[in-house]
Motif scaffolding. Structure first.
Motif, PDB file in Angstrom:
ATOM      1  N   PHE A  14     -33.366  14.965  -6.997  1.00 50.57           N
ATOM      2  CA  PHE A  14     -33.255  13.907  -7.987  1.00 50.57           C
ATOM      3  C   PHE A  14     -34.632  13.316  -8.279  1.00 50.57           C
ATOM      4  CE2 PHE A  14     -29.261  14.329  -5.866  1.00 50.57           C
ATOM      5  CZ  PHE A  14     -28.334  14.222  -6.877  1.00 50.57           C
ATOM      6  N   ALA A  15     -34.756  12.671  -9.424  1.00 50.90           N
ATOM      7  CA  ALA A  15     -35.991  11.992  -9.804  1.00 50.90           C
ATOM      8  C   ALA A  15     -35.616  10.677 -10.473  1.00 50.90           C
ATOM      9  CB  ALA A  15     -36.815  12.857 -10.751  1.00 50.90           C
ATOM     10  N   GLU A  16     -36.606   9.808 -10.639  1.00 49.17           N
ATOM     11  CA  GLU A  16     -36.388   8.534 -11.333  1.00 49.17           C
ATOM     12  C   GLU A  16     -37.304   8.463 -12.541  1.00 49.17           C
ATOM     13  OE1 GLU A  16     -34.870   5.431  -7.998  1.00 49.17           O
ATOM     14  OE2 GLU A  16     -37.013   5.465  -8.390  1.00 49.17           O
ATOM     15  N   GLY A  17     -36.815   7.786 -13.568  1.00 53.24           N
ATOM     16  CA  GLY A  17     -37.597   7.606 -14.781  1.00 53.24           C
ATOM     17  C   GLY A  17     -37.093   6.411 -15.551  1.00 53.24           C
ATOM     18  N   THR A  18     -37.804   6.084 -16.628  1.00 53.64           N
ATOM     19  CA  THR A  18     -37.423   4.965 -17.489  1.00 53.64           C
ATOM     20  C   THR A  18     -37.555   5.403 -18.939  1.00 53.64           C
ATOM     21  OG1 THR A  18     -37.805   2.644 -18.012  1.00 53.64           O
ATOM     22  CG2 THR A  18     -39.744   3.951 -17.518  1.00 53.64           C
ATOM     23  N   ASP A  19     -36.900   4.701 -19.830  1.00 58.11           N
ATOM     24  CA  ASP A  19     -37.027   5.011 -21.254  1.00 58.11           C
ATOM     25  C   ASP A  19     -37.880   3.968 -21.975  1.00 58.11           C
ATOM     26  OD1 ASP A  19     -35.326   2.850 -21.377  1.00 58.11           O
ATOM     27  OD2 ASP A  19     -33.683   3.905 -22.311  1.00 58.11           O
ATOM     28  N   TYR A  20     -38.430   3.035 -21.249  1.00 58.84           N
ATOM     29  CA  TYR A  20     -39.303   1.978 -21.766  1.00 58.84           C
ATOM     30  C   TYR A  20     -38.617   1.029 -22.736  1.00 58.84           C
ATOM     31  CZ  TYR A  20     -42.831   4.558 -19.345  1.00 58.84           C
ATOM     32  OH  TYR A  20     -43.536   5.188 -18.371  1.00 58.84           O
ATOM     33  N   MET A  21     -37.295   1.078 -22.823  1.00 56.38           N
ATOM     34  CA  MET A  21     -36.545   0.083 -23.589  1.00 56.38           C
ATOM     35  C   MET A  21     -36.142  -0.992 -22.600  1.00 56.38           C
ATOM     36  SD  MET A  21     -36.416   1.063 -26.740  1.00 56.38           S
ATOM     37  CE  MET A  21     -35.123   0.045 -27.390  1.00 56.38           C
ATOM     38  N   ARG A  22     -36.774  -2.122 -22.686  1.00 57.96           N
ATOM     39  CA  ARG A  22     -36.581  -3.184 -21.713  1.00 57.96           C
ATOM     40  C   ARG A  22     -35.274  -3.932 -21.977  1.00 57.96           C
ATOM     41  NH1 ARG A  22     -41.273  -3.719 -18.855  1.00 57.96           N
ATOM     42  NH2 ARG A  22     -40.993  -5.882 -18.318  1.00 57.96           N
ATOM     43  N   VAL A  23     -34.697  -4.491 -20.920  1.00 57.65           N
ATOM     44  CA  VAL A  23     -33.462  -5.270 -20.982  1.00 57.65           C
ATOM     45  C   VAL A  23     -33.840  -6.742 -20.959  1.00 57.65           C
ATOM     46  CG1 VAL A  23     -31.307  -5.794 -19.796  1.00 57.65           C
ATOM     47  CG2 VAL A  23     -32.201  -3.473 -19.784  1.00 57.65           C
ATOM     48  N   LYS A  24     -33.227  -7.516 -21.873  1.00 64.97           N
ATOM     49  CA  LYS A  24     -33.513  -8.953 -21.963  1.00 64.97           C
ATOM     50  C   LYS A  24     -32.209  -9.729 -21.839  1.00 64.97           C
ATOM     51  CE  LYS A  24     -37.264  -8.015 -25.124  1.00 64.97           C
ATOM     52  NZ  LYS A  24     -37.815  -8.218 -26.438  1.00 64.97           N
ATOM     53  N   SER A  33     -38.345  -9.827 -19.629  1.00 62.06           N
ATOM     54  CA  SER A  33     -37.500  -8.651 -19.706  1.00 62.06           C
ATOM     55  C   SER A  33     -37.776  -7.756 -18.499  1.00 62.06           C
ATOM     56  CB  SER A  33     -37.756  -7.884 -21.002  1.00 62.06           C
ATOM     57  OG  SER A  33     -39.099  -7.442 -21.055  1.00 62.06           O
ATOM     58  N   SER A  34     -36.946  -6.762 -18.314  1.00 69.10           N
ATOM     59  CA  SER A  34     -37.084  -5.863 -17.179  1.00 69.10           C
ATOM     60  C   SER A  34     -36.780  -4.434 -17.618  1.00 69.10           C
ATOM     61  CB  SER A  34     -36.123  -6.272 -16.064  1.00 69.10           C
ATOM     62  OG  SER A  34     -36.287  -5.429 -14.944  1.00 69.10           O
ATOM     63  N   GLU A  35     -37.403  -3.471 -16.963  1.00 68.27           N
ATOM     64  CA  GLU A  35     -37.148  -2.079 -17.285  1.00 68.27           C
ATOM     65  C   GLU A  35     -35.881  -1.573 -16.608  1.00 68.27           C
ATOM     66  OE1 GLU A  35     -40.369   0.607 -16.745  1.00 68.27           O
ATOM     67  OE2 GLU A  35     -41.748  -0.634 -17.886  1.00 68.27           O
ATOM     68  N   LYS A  36     -35.264  -0.569 -17.224  1.00 68.15           N
ATOM     69  CA  LYS A  36     -34.139   0.154 -16.630  1.00 68.15           C
ATOM     70  C   LYS A  36     -34.717   1.351 -15.890  1.00 68.15           C
ATOM     71  CE  LYS A  36     -32.744   0.420 -20.739  1.00 68.15           C
ATOM     72  NZ  LYS A  36     -32.204   0.838 -22.003  1.00 68.15           N
ATOM     73  N   ILE A  37     -34.213   1.603 -14.705  1.00 68.95           N
ATOM     74  CA  ILE A  37     -34.638   2.751 -13.913  1.00 68.95           C
ATOM     75  C   ILE A  37     -33.444   3.705 -13.803  1.00 68.95           C
ATOM     76  CG2 ILE A  37     -35.567   3.561 -11.712  1.00 68.95           C
ATOM     77  CD1 ILE A  37     -37.456   1.644 -13.168  1.00 68.95           C
ATOM     78  N   TYR A  38     -33.643   4.934 -14.224  1.00 71.32           N
ATOM     79  CA  TYR A  38     -32.599   5.951 -14.159  1.00 71.32           C
ATOM     80  C   TYR A  38     -32.882   6.904 -12.997  1.00 71.32           C
ATOM     81  CZ  TYR A  38     -31.735   4.541 -18.993  1.00 71.32           C
ATOM     82  OH  TYR A  38     -31.468   3.823 -20.121  1.00 71.32           O
ATOM     83  N   SER A  49     -27.410   7.184 -11.706  1.00 68.13           N
ATOM     84  CA  SER A  49     -27.579   5.762 -11.438  1.00 68.13           C
ATOM     85  C   SER A  49     -28.486   5.138 -12.499  1.00 68.13           C
ATOM     86  CB  SER A  49     -28.207   5.567 -10.057  1.00 68.13           C
ATOM     87  OG  SER A  49     -28.578   4.226  -9.853  1.00 68.13           O
ATOM     88  N   THR A  50     -28.142   3.929 -12.909  1.00 65.49           N
ATOM     89  CA  THR A  50     -28.997   3.124 -13.772  1.00 65.49           C
ATOM     90  C   THR A  50     -29.102   1.763 -13.128  1.00 65.49           C
ATOM     91  OG1 THR A  50     -28.136   4.249 -15.731  1.00 65.49           O
ATOM     92  CG2 THR A  50     -29.333   2.184 -16.086  1.00 65.49           C
ATOM     93  N   ARG A  51     -30.328   1.261 -12.944  1.00 61.32           N
ATOM     94  CA  ARG A  51     -30.486  -0.065 -12.349  1.00 61.32           C
ATOM     95  C   ARG A  51     -31.579  -0.832 -13.099  1.00 61.32           C
ATOM     96  NH1 ARG A  51     -33.469   3.162  -8.910  1.00 61.32           N
ATOM     97  NH2 ARG A  51     -35.482   2.310  -8.300  1.00 61.32           N
ATOM     98  N   ILE A  52     -31.562  -2.142 -12.945  1.00 62.78           N
ATOM     99  CA  ILE A  52     -32.549  -3.028 -13.545  1.00 62.78           C
ATOM    100  C   ILE A  52     -33.640  -3.274 -12.517  1.00 62.78           C
ATOM    101  CG2 ILE A  52     -32.913  -5.306 -14.575  1.00 62.78           C
ATOM    102  CD1 ILE A  52     -31.115  -3.365 -16.197  1.00 62.78           C
ATOM    103  N   GLU A  53     -34.896  -3.072 -12.931  1.00 65.43           N
ATOM    104  CA  GLU A  53     -36.014  -3.204 -12.001  1.00 65.43           C
ATOM    105  C   GLU A  53     -36.158  -4.621 -11.443  1.00 65.43           C
ATOM    106  OE1 GLU A  53     -40.416  -1.436 -11.994  1.00 65.43           O
ATOM    107  OE2 GLU A  53     -40.035  -2.808 -13.643  1.00 65.43           O
TER     108      GLU A  53
END
Length: 60
Positions: A14-24, A33-38, A49-53
């Motif tokens: 598995f790996a982790e990444g982000t789409d740079y669309m921040r959550v507000k 705002s915070s990034e989503k980590i997949y 898994s999807t989590r908020i940084e």
């Protein structure tokens, strides 16, 4: 979360990444705002898994 096996293809890497669309926060769209980590399978790309940084910005 420790993922050991992909539920779709049974791959184990598995790996982790982000789409740079921040959550507000809905009530403060101009504030912090915070990034989503997949977490996703390197075999098939299934997102497991999807989590908020930084979830603390959502506390009132």
């Amino acid at each position: 979360m420790t993922q050991t096996k992909c539920p779709k293809c049974s791959h184990t890497e598995f790996a982790e990444g982000t789409d740079y669309m921040r959550v507000k926060p809905l009530n403060n769209k101009l504030g912090k705002s915070s990034e989503k980590i997949y977490t996703f399978c390197l075999g098939c790309g299934e997102v497991v898994s999807t989590r908020i940084e930084n979830p603390a910005i959502f506390r009132k």
